[in-house]
Design an enzyme around this catalytic site. Structure first.
Site, mmCIF file in Angstrom:
data_model
loop_
_atom_site.group_PDB
_atom_site.id
_atom_site.type_symbol
_atom_site.label_atom_id
_atom_site.label_comp_id
_atom_site.label_asym_id
_atom_site.label_seq_id
_atom_site.Cartn_x
_atom_site.Cartn_y
_atom_site.Cartn_z
ATOM 1 N N SER A 141 -19.619 -33.686 -30.831
ATOM 2 C CA SER A 141 -18.411 -33.547 -30.017
ATOM 3 C C SER A 141 -18.291 -32.131 -29.458
ATOM 4 O O SER A 141 -18.761 -31.165 -30.072
ATOM 5 C CB SER A 141 -17.202 -33.844 -30.901
ATOM 6 O OG SER A 141 -16.019 -33.342 -30.332
ATOM 7 N N TYR A 165 -12.472 -31.478 -39.136
ATOM 8 C CA TYR A 165 -13.205 -32.495 -38.367
ATOM 9 C C TYR A 165 -14.348 -31.847 -37.579
ATOM 10 O O TYR A 165 -15.504 -32.274 -37.653
ATOM 11 C CB TYR A 165 -12.260 -33.249 -37.427
ATOM 12 C CG TYR A 165 -12.989 -33.940 -36.298
ATOM 13 C CD1 TYR A 165 -13.871 -34.990 -36.553
ATOM 14 C CD2 TYR A 165 -12.846 -33.513 -34.974
ATOM 15 C CE1 TYR A 165 -14.571 -35.599 -35.528
ATOM 16 C CE2 TYR A 165 -13.547 -34.119 -33.947
ATOM 17 C CZ TYR A 165 -14.412 -35.155 -34.227
ATOM 18 O OH TYR A 165 -15.116 -35.748 -33.213
ATOM 19 N N LYS A 169 -18.802 -31.941 -37.821
ATOM 20 C CA LYS A 169 -19.782 -32.176 -36.754
ATOM 21 C C LYS A 169 -20.813 -31.053 -36.728
ATOM 22 O O LYS A 169 -22.003 -31.287 -36.564
ATOM 23 C CB LYS A 169 -19.078 -32.301 -35.400
ATOM 24 C CG LYS A 169 -18.220 -33.556 -35.269
ATOM 25 C CD LYS A 169 -19.076 -34.777 -35.007
ATOM 26 C CE LYS A 169 -18.418 -36.059 -35.408
ATOM 27 N NZ LYS A 169 -19.245 -37.261 -35.249
HETATM 28 C C1 UD1 Z 1 -9.235 -35.045 -29.257
HETATM 29 C C2 UD1 Z 1 -9.726 -34.241 -30.375
HETATM 30 C C3 UD1 Z 1 -11.221 -34.154 -30.275
HETATM 31 C C4 UD1 Z 1 -11.800 -35.537 -30.379
HETATM 32 C C5 UD1 Z 1 -11.220 -36.393 -29.289
HETATM 33 C C6 UD1 Z 1 -11.619 -37.813 -29.559
HETATM 34 C C7 UD1 Z 1 -7.815 -32.786 -30.869
HETATM 35 C C8 UD1 Z 1 -7.296 -31.394 -30.817
HETATM 36 N N1 UD1 Z 1 -9.055 -32.964 -30.364
HETATM 37 O O1 UD1 Z 1 -9.539 -34.324 -28.051
HETATM 38 O O2 UD1 Z 1 -11.755 -33.338 -31.278
HETATM 39 O O3 UD1 Z 1 -13.195 -35.496 -30.290
HETATM 40 O O4 UD1 Z 1 -9.796 -36.325 -29.271
HETATM 41 O O5 UD1 Z 1 -11.322 -38.654 -28.538
HETATM 42 O O6 UD1 Z 1 -7.170 -33.700 -31.349
HETATM 43 N N2 UD1 Z 1 -1.848 -34.313 -24.755
HETATM 44 C C9 UD1 Z 1 -0.495 -34.176 -24.464
HETATM 45 N N3 UD1 Z 1 0.364 -35.092 -24.972
HETATM 46 C C10 UD1 Z 1 -0.029 -36.127 -25.770
HETATM 47 C C11 UD1 Z 1 -1.411 -36.268 -26.071
HETATM 48 C C12 UD1 Z 1 -2.291 -35.337 -25.554
HETATM 49 O O7 UD1 Z 1 -0.085 -33.254 -23.759
HETATM 50 O O8 UD1 Z 1 0.827 -36.901 -26.229
HETATM 51 C C13 UD1 Z 1 -2.800 -33.342 -24.210
HETATM 52 C C14 UD1 Z 1 -3.482 -32.529 -25.284
HETATM 53 O O9 UD1 Z 1 -2.795 -31.355 -25.532
HETATM 54 C C15 UD1 Z 1 -4.854 -32.278 -24.658
HETATM 55 C C16 UD1 Z 1 -5.061 -33.415 -23.683
HETATM 56 O O10 UD1 Z 1 -3.802 -34.050 -23.529
HETATM 57 O O11 UD1 Z 1 -4.820 -31.096 -23.932
HETATM 58 C C17 UD1 Z 1 -6.060 -34.408 -24.197
HETATM 59 O O12 UD1 Z 1 -5.687 -34.756 -25.510
HETATM 60 P P1 UD1 Z 1 -6.466 -35.839 -26.380
HETATM 61 O O13 UD1 Z 1 -6.618 -37.077 -25.575
HETATM 62 O O14 UD1 Z 1 -5.804 -35.936 -27.702
HETATM 63 O O15 UD1 Z 1 -7.928 -35.235 -26.493
HETATM 64 P P2 UD1 Z 1 -8.400 -33.831 -27.093
HETATM 65 O O16 UD1 Z 1 -7.344 -33.176 -27.855
HETATM 66 O O17 UD1 Z 1 -9.023 -33.076 -25.991
#
Ligand code: UD1
Length: 376
Positions: A141, A165, A169
């Site tokens: 990842s 996590y 990896k």
């Molecule tokens: C997350 C994991 C990552 C993992 C991947 C799996 C974290 C910090 N990282 O990636 O290690 O491999 O999922 O699919 O959890 N966001 C909002 N509001 C929300 C949800 C998300 O603003 O309710 C934003 C988050 O801050 C982020 C972006 O959307 O910037 C993407 O979030 P998300 O889909 O959870 O992915 P990652 O955090 O990038």
């Protein structure tokens, strides 16, 4: 010998067969069904059968049949049981995807993560060695980069994961690399560092079906639009990041592109491949980013989903989420150059396919067949 005359190569896929449709490999899927649904495999097999040409050979037909085995990878004897069925050399290679992947949860129950992600990988490698199966594609990842010093992120970036996590990896990659160094004439392994997988199969038959409330952005937006998550507003985690609109930037790539990346990686484990020719040591180990090389902010994603779904999203900016980093955008040039990988699907297609899946399956794989008829 031409590849068509060779027997199908058996490939064990841990953590579900996902979207791997091919006529070159015979997939054995092992899963503990912790976060997956048996129905998804039936549908993958159906898609593979439907994709067969009229004049499909017996070998082609065989490739469309997926063998599904339930196995807990933290139990070495159970893994042995799977390999024993095919004997020494009976399984050609492994795609190891199975892992827990929630960053927040991993900070609360680190041992569970180390056991499920690291111990299981060690056991799997030991059994692969016993059964003469020294070829691996490992699902890693972008989280291994922690907060990366340069964007876009090349593979040469130092690995410095922040969460347990992410560390599982990094540790697994390290273990695999050490093994390749110990037996350089025997092992070949590729680590694929996924950026943010998104979308669903274009048929709408298979897609992501998280248990409970989705934690990831795109599934959450899809659940909101379909009425499964009743929140009237999306909580955006911070708009004070050093990014164009202040919200976090991620490199979203379509799951179909991701699946293609795995096939290319499997092919690259063949004796005829030259991807290991430029390794710095004898060890045949390499890591590749799988991403588009194009970053999208949270607000851009909300806008793209608004277009795809017609749903009028409201959002509120709340504080930053622990563990989030400003920008994770891949430098995908190495995978393109050496594997021939290119993520061709755009954001619009990802959102459209995700929405197609969600409307056809509002309750995921638990959607009753009858209620699907009039949807979408
Ligand atoms: C997350 C994991 C990552 C993992 C991947 C799996 C974290 C910090 N990282 O990636 O290690 O491999 O999922 O699919 O959890 N966001 C909002 N509001 C929300 C949800 C998300 O603003 O309710 C934003 C988050 O801050 C982020 C972006 O959307 O910037 C993407 O979030 P998300 O889909 O959870 O992915 P990652 O955090 O990038």
């Amino acid at each position: 010998m031409a590849i068509t005359d060779e027997p199908l190569r058996r490939v064990l896929v841990t953590g579900g067969a996902g979207y791997i449709e091919t006529r070159r490999y015979k997939v054995i899927s092992v899963d503990n069904n912790h976060n997956s649904h048996p129905k998804s495999l039936q549908r993958v097999a159906q898609l593979a059968r439907d994709a067969l040409p009229q004049d499909a050979s017996e070998k082609d037909k065989d490739s469309a049949e997926i063998e599904a085995v339930t196995c807990d990878l933290t139990k070495k004897d159970e893994i042995r049981g799977v390999f024993e069925k095919y004997g020494k050399g009976g399984i050609w290679g492994v795609i190891h995807i199975a892992a827990y992947k929630a960053v927040g949860e991993s900070t609360e129950v680190p041992l569970t993560y180390y056991e499920n992600n690291v111990s299981a990988t060690v056991y799997l490698l030991q059994v692969m060695s016993e059964y003469d199966c020294p070829r691996l594609v490992y699902s890693s990842s972008a989280t291994v980069y922690g907060t990366p010093p340069t964007i876009p992120i090349p593979e040469s970036t130092r690995l410095q994961a922040d969460s347990p996590y992410g560390k599982t990896k990094v540790m697994s990659e390290t273990i695999i690399q050490d093994l390749c160094a110990a037996e350089p004439q025997r092992w070949r392994a590729l680590s694929l560092r996924y950026f943010n997988p998104a979308g669903a199969h274009p048929s709408g038959l298979i897609g992501e079906d998280p248990r409970g409330r989705p934690g990831n952005l795109l599934p959450l937006l899809a659940h909101m639009a379909v009425g499964r998550v009743k929140d009237d507003k999306l909580s955006v985690f911070g708009n004070d990041y050093p990014t164009p609109d202040g919200t976090c930037v991620r490199d979203y790539l379509h799951v179909m592109d991701l699946a293609k990346g795995h096939l290319l990686a499997l092919d690259a484990l063949s004796p005829s491949s030259n991807v290991f020719d430029n390794c710095p040591t004898e060890a045949r180990f390499k890591a590749y980013n799988l991403g588009k090389g194009k970053g999208m902010s949270v607000l851009q994603i909300v806008e793209a989903m608004r277009k795809a779904t017609g749903f009028d999203y409201k959002y509120v900016i709340i504080g930053r989420r622990r563990g989030d980093v400003p920008d994770l955008t891949a430098d995908p040039t190495l995978a393109e150059k050496e594997l021939g990988f290119k993520a061709t699907h755009d954001l619009e297609t990802m959102c459209r396919d995700l929405w197609n899946w969600q409307t056809k399956n509002p309750d995921g794989y638990d959607t009753p067949e009858t209620s699907k008829v009039n949807s979408a």
